[in-house]
Design a protein around this motif. Structure first.
Motif, PDB file in Angstrom:
ATOM      1  N   TYR A 169      39.080   4.259 -26.216  1.00  0.00           N
ATOM      2  CA  TYR A 169      38.877   5.162 -25.079  1.00  0.00           C
ATOM      3  C   TYR A 169      37.421   5.605 -24.997  1.00  0.00           C
ATOM      4  CZ  TYR A 169      39.752   9.291 -22.079  1.00  0.00           C
ATOM      5  OH  TYR A 169      39.759  10.217 -21.073  1.00  0.00           O
ATOM      6  N   GLY A 170      36.845   5.479 -23.797  1.00  0.00           N
ATOM      7  CA  GLY A 170      35.448   5.856 -23.626  1.00  0.00           C
ATOM      8  C   GLY A 170      35.030   5.777 -22.169  1.00  0.00           C
ATOM      9  N   ARG A 171      33.742   5.642 -21.969  1.00  0.00           N
ATOM     10  CA  ARG A 171      33.172   5.684 -20.620  1.00  0.00           C
ATOM     11  C   ARG A 171      33.763   4.607 -19.718  1.00  0.00           C
ATOM     12  NH1 ARG A 171      28.193   3.163 -18.717  1.00  0.00           N
ATOM     13  NH2 ARG A 171      27.535   4.125 -16.746  1.00  0.00           N
ATOM     14  N   LEU A 172      33.974   3.402 -20.258  1.00  0.00           N
ATOM     15  CA  LEU A 172      34.471   2.308 -19.426  1.00  0.00           C
ATOM     16  C   LEU A 172      35.879   2.611 -18.908  1.00  0.00           C
ATOM     17  CD1 LEU A 172      33.321  -0.344 -18.429  1.00  0.00           C
ATOM     18  CD2 LEU A 172      34.413  -1.496 -20.356  1.00  0.00           C
ATOM     19  N   ALA A 173      36.723   3.173 -19.738  1.00  0.00           N
ATOM     20  CA  ALA A 173      38.072   3.539 -19.307  1.00  0.00           C
ATOM     21  C   ALA A 173      38.027   4.572 -18.193  1.00  0.00           C
ATOM     22  CB  ALA A 173      38.866   4.074 -20.494  1.00  0.00           C
ATOM     23  N   LEU A 174      37.164   5.565 -18.344  1.00  0.00           N
ATOM     24  CA  LEU A 174      37.078   6.633 -17.354  1.00  0.00           C
ATOM     25  C   LEU A 174      36.522   6.130 -16.032  1.00  0.00           C
ATOM     26  CD1 LEU A 174      35.928   9.249 -19.929  1.00  0.00           C
ATOM     27  CD2 LEU A 174      37.923   9.555 -18.459  1.00  0.00           C
ATOM     28  N   LEU A 175      35.479   5.301 -16.084  1.00  0.00           N
ATOM     29  CA  LEU A 175      34.926   4.734 -14.852  1.00  0.00           C
ATOM     30  C   LEU A 175      35.970   3.905 -14.112  1.00  0.00           C
ATOM     31  CD1 LEU A 175      31.344   3.502 -15.851  1.00  0.00           C
ATOM     32  CD2 LEU A 175      31.923   5.463 -14.421  1.00  0.00           C
ATOM     33  N   ASP A 217      32.008  14.854  -8.397  1.00  0.00           N
ATOM     34  CA  ASP A 217      30.809  14.170  -7.941  1.00  0.00           C
ATOM     35  C   ASP A 217      30.546  13.008  -8.904  1.00  0.00           C
ATOM     36  OD1 ASP A 217      27.646  13.871  -8.391  1.00  0.00           O
ATOM     37  OD2 ASP A 217      28.016  14.460  -6.310  1.00  0.00           O
ATOM     38  N   ALA A 218      30.379  11.809  -8.347  1.00  0.00           N
ATOM     39  CA  ALA A 218      30.273  10.604  -9.181  1.00  0.00           C
ATOM     40  C   ALA A 218      29.100  10.684 -10.152  1.00  0.00           C
ATOM     41  CB  ALA A 218      30.142   9.368  -8.294  1.00  0.00           C
ATOM     42  N   GLU A 219      27.949  11.133  -9.686  1.00  0.00           N
ATOM     43  CA  GLU A 219      26.765  11.195 -10.553  1.00  0.00           C
ATOM     44  C   GLU A 219      26.956  12.209 -11.673  1.00  0.00           C
ATOM     45  OE1 GLU A 219      22.999  11.647  -8.669  1.00  0.00           O
ATOM     46  OE2 GLU A 219      23.321  10.006  -7.250  1.00  0.00           O
ATOM     47  N   VAL A 220      27.510  13.368 -11.339  1.00  0.00           N
ATOM     48  CA  VAL A 220      27.724  14.394 -12.363  1.00  0.00           C
ATOM     49  C   VAL A 220      28.754  13.918 -13.382  1.00  0.00           C
ATOM     50  CG1 VAL A 220      28.483  16.758 -12.800  1.00  0.00           C
ATOM     51  CG2 VAL A 220      27.108  16.251 -10.772  1.00  0.00           C
ATOM     52  N   LEU A 221      29.847  13.340 -12.898  1.00  0.00           N
ATOM     53  CA  LEU A 221      30.882  12.836 -13.804  1.00  0.00           C
ATOM     54  C   LEU A 221      30.318  11.777 -14.746  1.00  0.00           C
ATOM     55  CD1 LEU A 221      33.866  12.721 -14.683  1.00  0.00           C
ATOM     56  CD2 LEU A 221      34.232  11.000 -12.895  1.00  0.00           C
ATOM     57  N   ASN A 222      29.561  10.849 -14.200  1.00  0.00           N
ATOM     58  CA  ASN A 222      28.992   9.784 -15.023  1.00  0.00           C
ATOM     59  C   ASN A 222      28.058  10.360 -16.081  1.00  0.00           C
ATOM     60  OD1 ASN A 222      28.625   7.071 -15.766  1.00  0.00           O
ATOM     61  ND2 ASN A 222      26.808   6.878 -14.495  1.00  0.00           N
ATOM     62  N   ARG A 223      27.273  11.369 -15.698  1.00  0.00           N
ATOM     63  CA  ARG A 223      26.332  11.987 -16.642  1.00  0.00           C
ATOM     64  C   ARG A 223      27.077  12.720 -17.757  1.00  0.00           C
ATOM     65  NH1 ARG A 223      23.703  14.751 -13.158  1.00  0.00           N
ATOM     66  NH2 ARG A 223      24.024  16.924 -13.769  1.00  0.00           N
ATOM     67  N   VAL A 225      30.207  12.229 -18.806  1.00  0.00           N
ATOM     68  CA  VAL A 225      30.939  11.280 -19.641  1.00  0.00           C
ATOM     69  C   VAL A 225      29.999  10.524 -20.572  1.00  0.00           C
ATOM     70  CG1 VAL A 225      32.289   9.146 -19.574  1.00  0.00           C
ATOM     71  CG2 VAL A 225      32.876  11.037 -18.047  1.00  0.00           C
ATOM     72  N   ALA A 226      28.856  10.079 -20.028  1.00  0.00           N
ATOM     73  CA  ALA A 226      27.900   9.339 -20.855  1.00  0.00           C
ATOM     74  C   ALA A 226      27.394  10.199 -22.006  1.00  0.00           C
ATOM     75  CB  ALA A 226      26.728   8.863 -19.986  1.00  0.00           C
ATOM     76  N   MET A 227      27.078  11.459 -21.715  1.00  0.00           N
ATOM     77  CA  MET A 227      26.564  12.339 -22.759  1.00  0.00           C
ATOM     78  C   MET A 227      27.645  12.659 -23.787  1.00  0.00           C
ATOM     79  SD  MET A 227      24.505  15.958 -22.253  1.00  0.00           S
ATOM     80  CE  MET A 227      23.259  15.175 -21.234  1.00  0.00           C
TER      81      MET A 227
END
Length: 280
Positions: A169-175, A217-223, A225-227
């Motif tokens: 489970y990680g960023r790829l699953a969430l995206l 918001d896609a950008e906020v979510l990605n940031r 999750v990545a962090m």
């Protein structure tokens, strides 16, 4: 003989055109045309659809897609050695196959495709994940594609469908799961390929949802999750301290314990956190 069309078997095509797979291009050829047709069927009803294929190689999946009724296939191939073999398929299916030579990371396929569009590919191992992330994170949603039917190393496929609490489970699953329904639809052993890779493979089918499952918001979510997953062993209050001094307050506002770790947090909770972080 081939069982899906009247073209030669892929082993003959590879021998005739000297198409030894190249490790530098991430190539592993799937020679069983019954298997390539089965993969094509996982993409759903292709009649009336344009299909984008990346890395067709000698054309096994290409033939599967066309034999299963694809209106048209756009194939992007980096290896110029494969073009004569693909040209033979284009002759067999007049007007239904367009081949572009080049790197899929540098080519915008949309000028050559007419909706509805599906993507189906045995992705080269060395660019597969990067292409998937691009397709999952377009500037606007819904994306240009209705579905993605993609072959990956089994490990990558499991990361796409992983659930909270699992090691995968990680960023790829969430995206993937934020805006798609994702499932593994086929497994393939190493010996199905030439040359045989050291790992098993799996086909993942992703269907684009009309809208994300949860507001964010896609950008906020990605940031966020990545962090969070960049330091997945740390508690979120530590991993996310770069988001601001009040990150504990925002975690609490999202209903997440600051002592949780990223792999314990669900998609819905990450979206709530992204909303809390974006709030004034």
């Amino acid at each position: 003989m081939s069982t899906i069309d009247d073209l030669p078997p892929l082993s003959t095509v590879i021998e005739d055109h000297g198409l030894r797979a190249r490790k530098s291009l991430g190539q592993n050829f799937l020679l069983d045309l019954n298997l390539t047709a089965k993969i094509a069927r996982q993409a759903g009803d292709l009649t009336g659809c344009d299909v984008l294929e990346i890395g067709p190689g000698p054309g096994g999946l290409t033939r599967g897609l066309l034999s299963e009724g694809a209106r048209r296939v756009l194939a992007i191939e980096k290896d110029g050695r494969c073009l004569p073999a693909l040209a033979e398929i284009a002759t067999r299916y007049p007007g239904q196959l367009q081949v572009i030579e080049g790197d899929a990371l540098d080519i915008d396929p949309l000028a050559h495709l007419t909706p509805p569009i599906r993507v189906a590919a045995n992705l080269p191992y060395n660019v597969g994940t990067e292409l998937l992330v691009r397709w999952l994170t377009p500037p606007k949603w819904p994306p240009f594609w209705q579905s993605l039917t993609l072959m990956f190393q089994r490990e990558v496929a499991e990361r796409i469908v992983a659930v909270p609490g699992s090691k995968a489970y990680g960023r790829l699953a969430l995206l993937a799961q934020w805006r798609c329904e994702a499932r593994i639809v086929m497994g393939l052993p190493p010996e199905a390929f030439t040359p045989a890779p050291k790992v098993s493979s799996a086909v993942v089918h992703l269907t684009a949802l009309p809208a994300p499952k949860f507001e964010a918001d896609a950008e906020v979510l990605n940031r966020v999750v990545a962090m969070a997953f960049n330091q997945r062993r740390k508690m979120l209050r530590s991993a996310l301290k770069g988001m601001g001094a009040d990150i504990e307050d925002r975690l609490n506002a999202a209903g997440i314990k600051p002592t949780e770790r990223a792999e314990q947090v669900s998609l819905e909770e990450f979206c709530a956190l992204a909303r809390a972080v974006a709030a004034p």
